[in-house]
Design a protein around this motif. Structure first.
Motif, PDB file in Angstrom:
ATOM      1  N   GLU A  87      44.325  35.262  47.002  1.00 32.38           N
ATOM      2  CA  GLU A  87      43.780  33.342  47.071  1.00 32.38           C
ATOM      3  C   GLU A  87      42.856  33.761  47.713  1.00 32.38           C
ATOM      4  O   GLU A  87      42.069  32.411  47.319  1.00 32.38           O
ATOM      5  CB  GLU A  87      45.184  33.962  46.154  1.00 32.38           C
ATOM      6  CG  GLU A  87      45.278  31.673  45.937  1.00 32.38           C
ATOM      7  CD  GLU A  87      44.417  31.726  44.705  1.00 32.38           C
ATOM      8  OE1 GLU A  87      43.947  31.158  44.277  1.00 32.38           O
ATOM      9  OE2 GLU A  87      44.422  32.810  43.962  1.00 32.38           O
ATOM     10  N   TYR A  90      39.195  34.379  47.840  1.00 36.00           N
ATOM     11  CA  TYR A  90      38.426  33.680  46.596  1.00 36.00           C
ATOM     12  C   TYR A  90      38.231  32.371  47.353  1.00 36.00           C
ATOM     13  O   TYR A  90      37.143  31.718  46.904  1.00 36.00           O
ATOM     14  CB  TYR A  90      39.806  33.938  45.248  1.00 36.00           C
ATOM     15  CG  TYR A  90      39.154  32.789  44.038  1.00 36.00           C
ATOM     16  CD1 TYR A  90      37.807  33.637  43.482  1.00 36.00           C
ATOM     17  CD2 TYR A  90      39.554  31.480  44.384  1.00 36.00           C
ATOM     18  CE1 TYR A  90      37.759  32.498  42.642  1.00 36.00           C
ATOM     19  CE2 TYR A  90      38.925  31.039  42.983  1.00 36.00           C
ATOM     20  CZ  TYR A  90      37.657  31.162  42.457  1.00 36.00           C
ATOM     21  OH  TYR A  90      37.343  30.441  41.397  1.00 36.00           O
ATOM     22  N   ASN A  91      39.552  31.965  47.163  1.00 35.79           N
ATOM     23  CA  ASN A  91      38.992  30.270  48.234  1.00 35.79           C
ATOM     24  C   ASN A  91      38.065  30.082  48.568  1.00 35.79           C
ATOM     25  O   ASN A  91      36.980  29.180  48.561  1.00 35.79           O
ATOM     26  CB  ASN A  91      40.169  29.590  48.078  1.00 35.79           C
ATOM     27  CG  ASN A  91      41.271  29.179  47.366  1.00 35.79           C
ATOM     28  OD1 ASN A  91      40.865  29.081  46.138  1.00 35.79           O
ATOM     29  ND2 ASN A  91      42.323  29.164  47.222  1.00 35.79           N
ATOM     30  N   HIS A  94      34.993  31.352  47.117  1.00 37.61           N
ATOM     31  CA  HIS A  94      34.201  30.439  46.074  1.00 37.61           C
ATOM     32  C   HIS A  94      33.452  28.984  46.480  1.00 37.61           C
ATOM     33  O   HIS A  94      32.605  28.537  45.896  1.00 37.61           O
ATOM     34  CB  HIS A  94      35.796  29.854  45.207  1.00 37.61           C
ATOM     35  CG  HIS A  94      35.200  28.591  44.059  1.00 37.61           C
ATOM     36  ND1 HIS A  94      34.119  29.559  42.904  1.00 37.61           N
ATOM     37  CD2 HIS A  94      35.492  27.779  43.585  1.00 37.61           C
ATOM     38  CE1 HIS A  94      34.369  28.436  41.658  1.00 37.61           C
ATOM     39  NE2 HIS A  94      34.763  26.727  42.354  1.00 37.61           N
ATOM     40  N   LYS A 115      39.688  42.360  41.767  1.00 39.72           N
ATOM     41  CA  LYS A 115      40.003  40.742  41.691  1.00 39.72           C
ATOM     42  C   LYS A 115      39.675  39.615  41.677  1.00 39.72           C
ATOM     43  O   LYS A 115      38.797  38.660  40.685  1.00 39.72           O
ATOM     44  CB  LYS A 115      41.525  40.638  41.074  1.00 39.72           C
ATOM     45  CG  LYS A 115      42.527  41.706  39.996  1.00 39.72           C
ATOM     46  CD  LYS A 115      43.619  41.391  40.681  1.00 39.72           C
ATOM     47  CE  LYS A 115      44.536  42.033  39.967  1.00 39.72           C
ATOM     48  NZ  LYS A 115      45.987  42.589  39.917  1.00 39.72           N
ATOM     49  N   VAL A 116      39.282  39.485  42.819  1.00 39.58           N
ATOM     50  CA  VAL A 116      38.600  38.630  43.848  1.00 39.58           C
ATOM     51  C   VAL A 116      37.144  38.993  43.086  1.00 39.58           C
ATOM     52  O   VAL A 116      36.107  36.997  42.537  1.00 39.58           O
ATOM     53  CB  VAL A 116      38.421  38.388  44.890  1.00 39.58           C
ATOM     54  CG1 VAL A 116      38.237  37.860  45.935  1.00 39.58           C
ATOM     55  CG2 VAL A 116      40.209  37.816  45.835  1.00 39.58           C
ATOM     56  N   GLU A 118      35.871  39.425  40.713  1.00 39.98           N
ATOM     57  CA  GLU A 118      35.501  39.537  38.953  1.00 39.98           C
ATOM     58  C   GLU A 118      35.777  37.825  38.906  1.00 39.98           C
ATOM     59  O   GLU A 118      35.377  36.869  38.232  1.00 39.98           O
ATOM     60  CB  GLU A 118      36.748  40.075  38.559  1.00 39.98           C
ATOM     61  CG  GLU A 118      37.149  39.984  36.827  1.00 39.98           C
ATOM     62  CD  GLU A 118      38.085  40.263  36.027  1.00 39.98           C
ATOM     63  OE1 GLU A 118      37.884  40.685  34.640  1.00 39.98           O
ATOM     64  OE2 GLU A 118      38.871  40.749  36.295  1.00 39.98           O
ATOM     65  N   ARG A 119      36.664  37.209  40.259  1.00 39.78           N
ATOM     66  CA  ARG A 119      36.646  35.293  39.678  1.00 39.78           C
ATOM     67  C   ARG A 119      35.897  34.979  39.913  1.00 39.78           C
ATOM     68  O   ARG A 119      35.264  34.010  39.690  1.00 39.78           O
ATOM     69  CB  ARG A 119      37.786  34.987  39.960  1.00 39.78           C
ATOM     70  CG  ARG A 119      39.217  35.731  39.656  1.00 39.78           C
ATOM     71  CD  ARG A 119      40.722  35.227  40.513  1.00 39.78           C
ATOM     72  NE  ARG A 119      40.637  33.837  40.396  1.00 39.78           N
ATOM     73  CZ  ARG A 119      41.424  32.903  41.921  1.00 39.78           C
ATOM     74  NH1 ARG A 119      41.685  33.880  42.347  1.00 39.78           N
ATOM     75  NH2 ARG A 119      42.262  31.625  41.581  1.00 39.78           N
ATOM     76  N   LEU A 120      35.004  35.151  40.803  1.00 35.55           N
ATOM     77  CA  LEU A 120      33.398  35.004  41.395  1.00 35.55           C
ATOM     78  C   LEU A 120      32.507  35.434  40.999  1.00 35.55           C
ATOM     79  O   LEU A 120      31.266  34.652  40.775  1.00 35.55           O
ATOM     80  CB  LEU A 120      33.626  35.488  43.055  1.00 35.55           C
ATOM     81  CG  LEU A 120      34.628  35.236  44.306  1.00 35.55           C
ATOM     82  CD1 LEU A 120      34.083  36.069  45.523  1.00 35.55           C
ATOM     83  CD2 LEU A 120      34.266  34.060  44.294  1.00 35.55           C
ATOM     84  N   GLU A 121      32.528  36.202  39.951  1.00 37.23           N
ATOM     85  CA  GLU A 121      31.848  36.345  38.570  1.00 37.23           C
ATOM     86  C   GLU A 121      30.940  37.055  39.595  1.00 37.23           C
ATOM     87  O   GLU A 121      29.278  37.471  39.073  1.00 37.23           O
ATOM     88  CB  GLU A 121      31.080  35.508  37.628  1.00 37.23           C
ATOM     89  CG  GLU A 121      32.287  34.694  37.169  1.00 37.23           C
ATOM     90  CD  GLU A 121      31.931  34.238  36.038  1.00 37.23           C
ATOM     91  OE1 GLU A 121      31.249  33.741  36.669  1.00 37.23           O
ATOM     92  OE2 GLU A 121      32.234  33.615  34.869  1.00 37.23           O
ATOM     93  N   TRP A 156      33.536  45.472  40.013  1.00 31.41           N
ATOM     94  CA  TRP A 156      33.608  43.979  40.544  1.00 31.41           C
ATOM     95  C   TRP A 156      33.363  44.040  42.330  1.00 31.41           C
ATOM     96  O   TRP A 156      33.692  43.704  43.018  1.00 31.41           O
ATOM     97  CB  TRP A 156      34.456  43.251  40.280  1.00 31.41           C
ATOM     98  CG  TRP A 156      34.124  42.877  39.305  1.00 31.41           C
ATOM     99  CD1 TRP A 156      35.126  43.251  37.779  1.00 31.41           C
ATOM    100  CD2 TRP A 156      34.003  42.345  38.415  1.00 31.41           C
ATOM    101  NE1 TRP A 156      34.638  42.891  36.714  1.00 31.41           N
ATOM    102  CE2 TRP A 156      33.870  41.855  37.226  1.00 31.41           C
ATOM    103  CE3 TRP A 156      32.558  41.478  39.011  1.00 31.41           C
ATOM    104  CZ2 TRP A 156      33.093  40.933  36.309  1.00 31.41           C
ATOM    105  CZ3 TRP A 156      32.093  40.323  38.014  1.00 31.41           C
ATOM    106  CH2 TRP A 156      32.509  40.207  36.621  1.00 31.41           C
TER     107      TRP A 156
END
Length: 358
Positions: A87, A90-91, A94, A115-116, A118-121, A156
């Protein structure tokens, strides 16, 4: 100046950086220095300005400080495990524009980093950590191919290359450093060749400690060195025979505060200023540069115990001494600020990532 404090000779720092970069460039090796010895944005930018391609961070929070300080190219050399770490990663990614790459050596690590991404695309760039014999971390040789194939099957993640830390080179005498530097490089090169036979592109071979990078010719074939300690060097580097005392750029300045007996004195710097790291040779907790006949033989937390021949040496309460520590990498993390000596005076700079060891 209130003692104890850390004094860093800027001219020696620059000379050490230039030496390392020039040494590596001869063999087409980029420099991506570990910034954990200094934990300072200004010194990291100095390394970049002098030719480093990016920096290496030892922890996620250390990386966050560097990113916020404007460092744009970072390798995170720690396997990130756990939802809180993913998390946080990611922050940071991002919120900031940074060219980021990190290491992995477990399926759980793959899952979390994916997963990171994927969240960042956008896919995260990945180096596979290979165990080169130190057993600190890393994939075993027989598992590298299948592990890389697993990464490549994940949309990803983007496999960029291989990483290793051959830290056990510090165990060996100077005469064996070249042999072990070559072994470090050969491990990475061999793994790359195996992957390339299966059609897998390997862009990065990341290795190189300060010790092995002093034998840069033997590292030929790797793409980058993460040497860090060299920016200051220290007494253990001297004991290893890779540098001379005059190349050491960091000193702890302390003051004699007591003389309880003839030949015994106490200074106001102990393990909380010098660390309790042992020397590779001898039994002293650092070298007293301006008074080499004094011996620093014991530390409490805030006190250092000096012994000397009172018939030959005159030492007074209030005298300042300059100590080259056994292990300089740990020292800045013990202080909120250090002082840069540029030959014209002392300038205070913050240890920006002090305590950011998580």
């Amino acid at each position: 100046m209130i003692t104890p404090y850390v004094k860093i000779n800027l001219n020696k720092v620059k000379a050490n950086i230039q030496f390392m970069i020039n040494q590596l460039r001869k063999y087409d090796i980029d420099h991506r220095p570990h910034i954990k010895p200094h934990k300072n944005i200004e010194l990291a930018k100095l390394q970049l300005d002098m030719g480093a391609i990016g920096v290496t961070c030892a922890s996620l929070s250390e990386m966050e400080v560097m990113v916020k300080g404007g460092i744009k190219n970072i390798l995170l050399a720690m396997p990130l495990i756990g939802d809180e770490h993913w998390e946080k990663l990611y922050n940071v990614l991002h919120s900031h524009d940074v060219e980021f790459i990190t290491i992995v050596d477990s399926k759980l690590g793959i899952e979390g980093l994916a997963k990171v991404g994927e969240r960042l695309e956008r896919p995260l760039h990945i180096l596979v950590d290979v165990d080169s014999g130190g057993h600190r971390e890393g994939i075993q040789s027989e598992d590298v191919l299948s592990f890389v194939e697993e990464i490549n099957s994940n949309p990803w993640l983007t496999f960029k290359g291989l990483f290793t830390y051959y830290g056990h080179i510090y165990q060996y005498e100077n005469s064996l450093h070249a042999k072990h530097a070559k072994k470090e490089a050969s491990i990475l090169i061999s793994e790359r060749e195996k992957l390339e036979k299966h059609g897998i592109k390997v862009d990065v071979l990341s290795g190189g400690s300060t010790v092995s990078s002093m034998e840069a010719e033997q590292l030929e074939g790797i793409t980058e060195s993460r040497a860090g300690n060299y920016i200051f060097f220290d007494m253990n580097a001297v004991h290893l025979g890779i540098v001379e005392i005059e190349q050491c750029a960091l000193k702890v300045i302390a003051k004699v505060v007591s003389k309880p007996l003839p030949g015994k004195a106490t200074i106001d710097a102990g393990s909380k200023a010098l660390t309790s790291d042992q020397p590779l040779k001898g039994d002293e907790y650092g070298y007293i540069y301006n008074r080499p006949n004094l011996k620093l033989l014991k530390l409490n937390e805030e006190h250092g115990f000096i012994e000397y021949d009172s018939n030959k040496e005159k030492l007074e309460i209030g005298d300042e001494i300059e100590i080259i520590p056994n292990h300089a990498c740990v020292v800045p993390n013990l202080f909120n600020q250090v002082f840069i000596d540029d030959g014209k005076g002392l300038k205070s700079i913050e240890v920006d990532a002090r305590g950011r060891n998580y």
